[in-house]
Every structure is written in C-alpha cells, then in structure tokens.
Design an enzyme around this catalytic site. Structure first.
Site, mmCIF file in Angstrom:
data_model
loop_
_atom_site.group_PDB
_atom_site.id
_atom_site.type_symbol
_atom_site.label_atom_id
_atom_site.label_comp_id
_atom_site.label_asym_id
_atom_site.label_seq_id
_atom_site.Cartn_x
_atom_site.Cartn_y
_atom_site.Cartn_z
ATOM 1 N N LEU A 21 0.829 -1.214 0.000
ATOM 2 C CA LEU A 21 0.000 0.000 0.000
ATOM 3 C C LEU A 21 0.859 1.258 0.000
ATOM 4 O O LEU A 21 0.339 2.367 -0.120
ATOM 5 C CB LEU A 21 -0.875 0.025 1.254
ATOM 6 C CG LEU A 21 -2.290 -0.521 1.169
ATOM 7 C CD1 LEU A 21 -3.004 -0.250 2.478
ATOM 8 C CD2 LEU A 21 -3.076 0.098 0.020
ATOM 9 N N THR A 67 10.875 -3.699 2.059
ATOM 10 C CA THR A 67 10.106 -4.710 2.761
ATOM 11 C C THR A 67 10.755 -6.052 2.449
ATOM 12 O O THR A 67 11.882 -6.095 1.943
ATOM 13 C CB THR A 67 8.599 -4.588 2.395
ATOM 14 O OG1 THR A 67 7.884 -5.567 3.126
ATOM 15 C CG2 THR A 67 8.326 -4.735 0.910
ATOM 16 N N LYS A 71 15.199 -6.259 4.421
ATOM 17 C CA LYS A 71 15.441 -5.462 5.637
ATOM 18 C C LYS A 71 16.753 -5.817 6.345
ATOM 19 O O LYS A 71 17.371 -4.960 6.956
ATOM 20 C CB LYS A 71 14.274 -5.622 6.612
ATOM 21 C CG LYS A 71 12.989 -4.940 6.143
ATOM 22 C CD LYS A 71 11.914 -5.050 7.200
ATOM 23 C CE LYS A 71 10.621 -4.419 6.750
ATOM 24 N NZ LYS A 71 9.604 -4.426 7.801
ATOM 25 N N ASP A 107 9.560 1.082 11.620
ATOM 26 C CA ASP A 107 8.496 0.146 12.032
ATOM 27 C C ASP A 107 8.176 0.315 13.513
ATOM 28 O O ASP A 107 6.999 0.368 13.902
ATOM 29 C CB ASP A 107 8.937 -1.312 11.792
ATOM 30 C CG ASP A 107 8.764 -1.728 10.337
ATOM 31 O OD1 ASP A 107 7.915 -1.139 9.639
ATOM 32 O OD2 ASP A 107 9.486 -2.649 9.903
ATOM 33 N N GLY A 134 11.286 -11.010 12.062
ATOM 34 C CA GLY A 134 11.982 -9.737 11.894
ATOM 35 C C GLY A 134 11.320 -8.581 12.619
ATOM 36 O O GLY A 134 11.972 -7.847 13.372
ATOM 37 N N THR A 157 8.621 -21.494 17.081
ATOM 38 C CA THR A 157 9.966 -22.053 17.262
ATOM 39 C C THR A 157 10.581 -21.387 18.487
ATOM 40 O O THR A 157 10.959 -20.209 18.442
ATOM 41 C CB THR A 157 10.835 -21.762 16.007
ATOM 42 O OG1 THR A 157 10.098 -22.151 14.844
ATOM 43 C CG2 THR A 157 12.154 -22.498 16.053
ATOM 44 N N LYS A 160 13.935 -19.399 18.470
ATOM 45 C CA LYS A 160 13.939 -18.041 17.894
ATOM 46 C C LYS A 160 13.437 -17.026 18.916
ATOM 47 O O LYS A 160 13.911 -15.889 18.955
ATOM 48 C CB LYS A 160 13.060 -17.992 16.642
ATOM 49 C CG LYS A 160 13.723 -18.564 15.409
ATOM 50 C CD LYS A 160 13.087 -17.931 14.174
ATOM 51 C CE LYS A 160 13.014 -18.907 13.036
ATOM 52 N NZ LYS A 160 12.052 -18.510 12.005
ATOM 53 N N GLY A 245 -3.246 -3.644 11.758
ATOM 54 C CA GLY A 245 -1.922 -3.174 11.360
ATOM 55 C C GLY A 245 -1.898 -1.885 10.560
ATOM 56 O O GLY A 245 -0.815 -1.369 10.253
HETATM 57 P P1 NAP Z 1 8.833 -13.112 9.633
HETATM 58 O O1 NAP Z 1 10.165 -12.549 9.929
HETATM 59 O O2 NAP Z 1 8.673 -14.082 8.519
HETATM 60 O O3 NAP Z 1 8.301 -13.815 10.992
HETATM 61 C C1 NAP Z 1 7.120 -14.550 11.005
HETATM 62 C C2 NAP Z 1 6.804 -15.012 12.426
HETATM 63 O O4 NAP Z 1 5.536 -15.664 12.382
HETATM 64 C C3 NAP Z 1 7.798 -16.023 12.975
HETATM 65 O O5 NAP Z 1 7.900 -15.832 14.356
HETATM 66 C C4 NAP Z 1 7.123 -17.362 12.653
HETATM 67 O O6 NAP Z 1 7.442 -18.393 13.583
HETATM 68 C C5 NAP Z 1 5.676 -17.004 12.847
HETATM 69 N N1 NAP Z 1 4.814 -17.891 12.072
HETATM 70 C C6 NAP Z 1 4.735 -17.999 10.739
HETATM 71 N N2 NAP Z 1 3.816 -18.929 10.380
HETATM 72 C C7 NAP Z 1 3.318 -19.425 11.543
HETATM 73 C C8 NAP Z 1 2.358 -20.418 11.846
HETATM 74 N N3 NAP Z 1 1.713 -21.089 10.881
HETATM 75 N N4 NAP Z 1 2.083 -20.678 13.154
HETATM 76 C C9 NAP Z 1 2.719 -20.007 14.144
HETATM 77 N N5 NAP Z 1 3.656 -19.048 13.904
HETATM 78 C C10 NAP Z 1 3.950 -18.768 12.632
HETATM 79 O O7 NAP Z 1 7.769 -11.952 9.356
HETATM 80 P P2 NAP Z 1 7.823 -10.419 9.810
HETATM 81 O O8 NAP Z 1 8.499 -9.635 8.761
HETATM 82 O O9 NAP Z 1 8.309 -10.350 11.207
HETATM 83 O O10 NAP Z 1 6.266 -10.039 9.729
HETATM 84 C C11 NAP Z 1 5.365 -10.562 10.676
HETATM 85 C C12 NAP Z 1 3.949 -10.024 10.415
HETATM 86 O O11 NAP Z 1 3.906 -8.614 10.584
HETATM 87 C C13 NAP Z 1 3.438 -10.289 8.999
HETATM 88 O O12 NAP Z 1 2.082 -10.638 9.086
HETATM 89 C C14 NAP Z 1 3.601 -8.937 8.318
HETATM 90 O O13 NAP Z 1 2.670 -8.763 7.267
HETATM 91 C C15 NAP Z 1 3.289 -8.003 9.463
HETATM 92 N N6 NAP Z 1 3.861 -6.641 9.307
HETATM 93 C C16 NAP Z 1 3.024 -5.583 9.415
HETATM 94 C C17 NAP Z 1 3.535 -4.303 9.312
HETATM 95 C C18 NAP Z 1 2.616 -3.110 9.431
HETATM 96 O O14 NAP Z 1 3.058 -1.992 9.189
HETATM 97 N N7 NAP Z 1 1.370 -3.300 9.785
HETATM 98 C C19 NAP Z 1 4.905 -4.087 9.103
HETATM 99 C C20 NAP Z 1 5.721 -5.203 9.001
HETATM 100 C C21 NAP Z 1 5.192 -6.487 9.115
HETATM 101 P P3 NAP Z 1 8.742 -19.309 13.409
HETATM 102 O O15 NAP Z 1 9.855 -18.533 14.039
HETATM 103 O O16 NAP Z 1 8.413 -20.542 14.135
HETATM 104 O O17 NAP Z 1 8.943 -19.527 11.932
#
Ligand code: NAP
Length: 283
Positions: A21, A67, A71, A107, A134, A157, A160, A245
């Site tokens: 967006l 994104t 990052k 963020d 992240g 996990t 982590k 979010g």
């Molecule tokens: P990331 O680094 O890929 O981390 C994903 C996290 O979710 C990890 O802790 C992972 O656990 C967990 N996860 C994934 N699938 C899962 C499942 N099926 N069951 C349980 N846990 C699960 O992603 P990220 O960049 O931190 O982003 C996380 C979220 O924030 C996303 O939804 C993203 O769209 C959102 N976000 C929003 C904004 C905003 O401005 N609103 C900004 C950035 C991100 P494991 O460690 O076990 O793999």
C-alpha cells in the site's frame, strides 16, 4: 504531473511488491500537498538489494523503503546506520544524500505512534509479543528500550523466541503452550500478534483463542488484510480494545516520508487523512 530533474524520487522495494500500500499512501501525501515528488514500487529479488541501492544512489533518489526480503541485507549495505535500526537489527528506510546511504527503521516508531494515538504506551506496561520474526525482534527491543515492565515472547519455534529476547531488558521467552499463552495474556496490557496467522493469502490461523478469555489488554494485530482478523474479532467480542496493522503502516510510512524529504508533516492530521483512503483501498 510533469517531472523534472529536481523531482524528489522515492521507491519501495520488495518481492513480492504489488500488494504494498506504500505507493498509494505516499502518492496521496504528495498529491495532497502538490509536492514535486514521486514514489514508485520496484520488484527487487532477494540478493539484488545492493544492486538496486547503488542504482538508486546513481539516479539521485532521495531514498527508498524496503520490505521483505531486504530489511536485513540493508544493514550491511548502507554507509551510515541509525543506532536504533542497528539495535532493532533491520532497516526499512534508506535516505540518500550525495550518493551516501543512511539506514533507519520506522516500524518500531510507527507502532509506538499508533499506540500513543490509542492512549497506550509501553512504559510500565506488560506486553505479550506473539512471534519472533523480523518485526517482532525489532518491537521487542523497542518495547524494552521504552521501559516496558515485562515483555513476554511466545513463538512457534522456541529457539527463535529465546534469541529474540537475548539482550533485551525485562524480556523473556516462553514455549507456545495454551497455559503459557493464557497466563501471559492475563498479565499483559498490550498484546501484539507479529505472525502472519489469519492474513489473507496465508494458510493457517489461531486454532484456539481462549487464551484471551482472562485478558484486559489492548489487542494489536500487525495484519490489516483482512481488516479484522479472527484474533481481533474474538478480542472485540470479549470487549477488548483492538487495533489492526493499518495504524502502524500509516505512521511508519509518514515517518519514512519525513526522513526522505526533510518535509515536516503533521502526523496526526496526515493519519486522519490517509486512514479512510487506505481502508477504502483494501475493499
Ligand atoms: P517473519 O520474519 O517471517 O516472521 C514470522 C513469524 O511468524 C515467525 O515468528 C514465525 O514463527 C511465525 N509464524 C509464521 N507462520 C506461523 C504459523 N503457521 N504458526 C505459528 N507461527 C507462525 O515476518 P515479519 O516480517 O516479522 O512479519 C510478521 C507479520 O507482521 C506479517 O504478518 C507482516 O505482514 C506483518 N507486518 C506488518 C507491518 C505493518 O506496518 N502493519 C509491518 C511489518 C510487518 P517461526 O519462528 O516458528 O517460523
């Protein structure tokens, strides 16, 4: 709009990028003020971060947002790293001046601004973070730096989660069990879901949300598509305050825009302007 060599050029990079967006949001700010600027989405594959960054500097871009999956790579690419971004371990904003790149992370401040708008603040609060990826890693550090009374991290996990709390004051990792979640939720003033569970296009959702039943917390989901996730629907049905979010997305974008341009924005006013536009865009 007619562009000139003086037009401020900005971009957002990611892969995928078409869902972002950010071009819409920044485009609306530029349009609202009639500024001589442009902001474009560019699909850049992982491994190509540095090639894009060099091209952006050569083309005299004012900066770019990043994104997934850029990052982390940017931490080693920028010439100067803002101490907060270094601490959070991720760069989502790169400002370019005279070919020199400075990396920032908006963020965390974006979520903090969103919380402040709700009258919530991490200082002195109990916080439950679900996820340890992240964004969670940066937020855990941010909450801890801002004086949260306790930051509890639960992640699929466990290892982590343990790494994510390493060095963060008053932060602790717990195994993802029903009892642990329920206990942490009961203690928390703010709960933040940092997993993609419940996001449109992603398989998987919370199977049991009864961990919220004893909670009094403000429940935040970093997801904004769908507008109201299962987590937020369940929390709202129990009378808990909720936030999706979008607020974080808008505030982090506004903060980035200021970093790129040095143009001062009235953040509250811009938020009120952008929120309904972004919401309508998602329908
Ligand atoms: P990331 O680094 O890929 O981390 C994903 C996290 O979710 C990890 O802790 C992972 O656990 C967990 N996860 C994934 N699938 C899962 C499942 N099926 N069951 C349980 N846990 C699960 O992603 P990220 O960049 O931190 O982003 C996380 C979220 O924030 C996303 O939804 C993203 O769209 C959102 N976000 C929003 C904004 C905003 O401005 N609103 C900004 C950035 C991100 P494991 O460690 O076990 O793999």
């Amino acid at each position: 709009m007619i562009y000139t060599s003086r037009t401020k050029k900005m971009a957002v990079i990611g892969d995928p990028i078409d869902h972002s967006l950010s071009p819409f949001m920044h485009g609306k700010i530029i349009e609202e003020h009639g500024w001589d600027a442009l902001y474009i989405p560019v699909r850049v594959a992982g491994g190509e971060t540095s090639r894009f960054a060099e091209a952006a500097a050569a083309l005299d871009f004012a900066g770019f947002n990043a994104t997934m999956p850029h990052k982390l790579a940017l931490l080693d690419i920028v010439d100067d790293l803002d101490p907060a971004a270094a601490g959070y371990g991720a760069v989502n904003t790169v400002r370019i001046r005279d070919g020199r790149m400075a990396g920032y992370n908006t963020d965390v401040d974006g979520l903090m601004a969103a919380l402040r708008r709700r009258g919530a603040a991490p200082a002195g609060a109990g916080i439950l973070v679900i996820g340890a990826g992240g964004v969670a890693g940066a937020l855990i550090r941010g909450f801890s730096d801002q004086g949260a009374a306790a930051v509890t991290v639960v992640n699929r996990t466990f290892e982590k989660a343990r790494k994510a709390v390493d060095g963060a004051a008053r932060a602790a990792a717990l195994e993802w069990t029903d009892d642990n979640l329920a206990e942490a939720a009961a203690q928390a003033d703010i709960i933040v879901n940092c997993t993609p569970l419940g996001m449109t296009g992603v398989n998987g959702n919370f199977s049991d949300l009864s961990f919220l039943d004893r909670s009094h917390a403000l429940v935040c989901d970093l997801i904004y598509n769908p507008w109201q996730t299962k987590l937020l629907t369940y929390a709202a049905a129990r009378g808990l305050e909720t936030m999706n979010g979008m607020d974080m997305l808008i505030f982090q974008g506004l903060l980035s825009f200021q970093i790129f341009t040095d143009w001062e924005l009235d953040l509250r006013k811009e938020y009120e302007y952008l929120y309904p536009l972004c919401r309508a865009q998602l329908k």
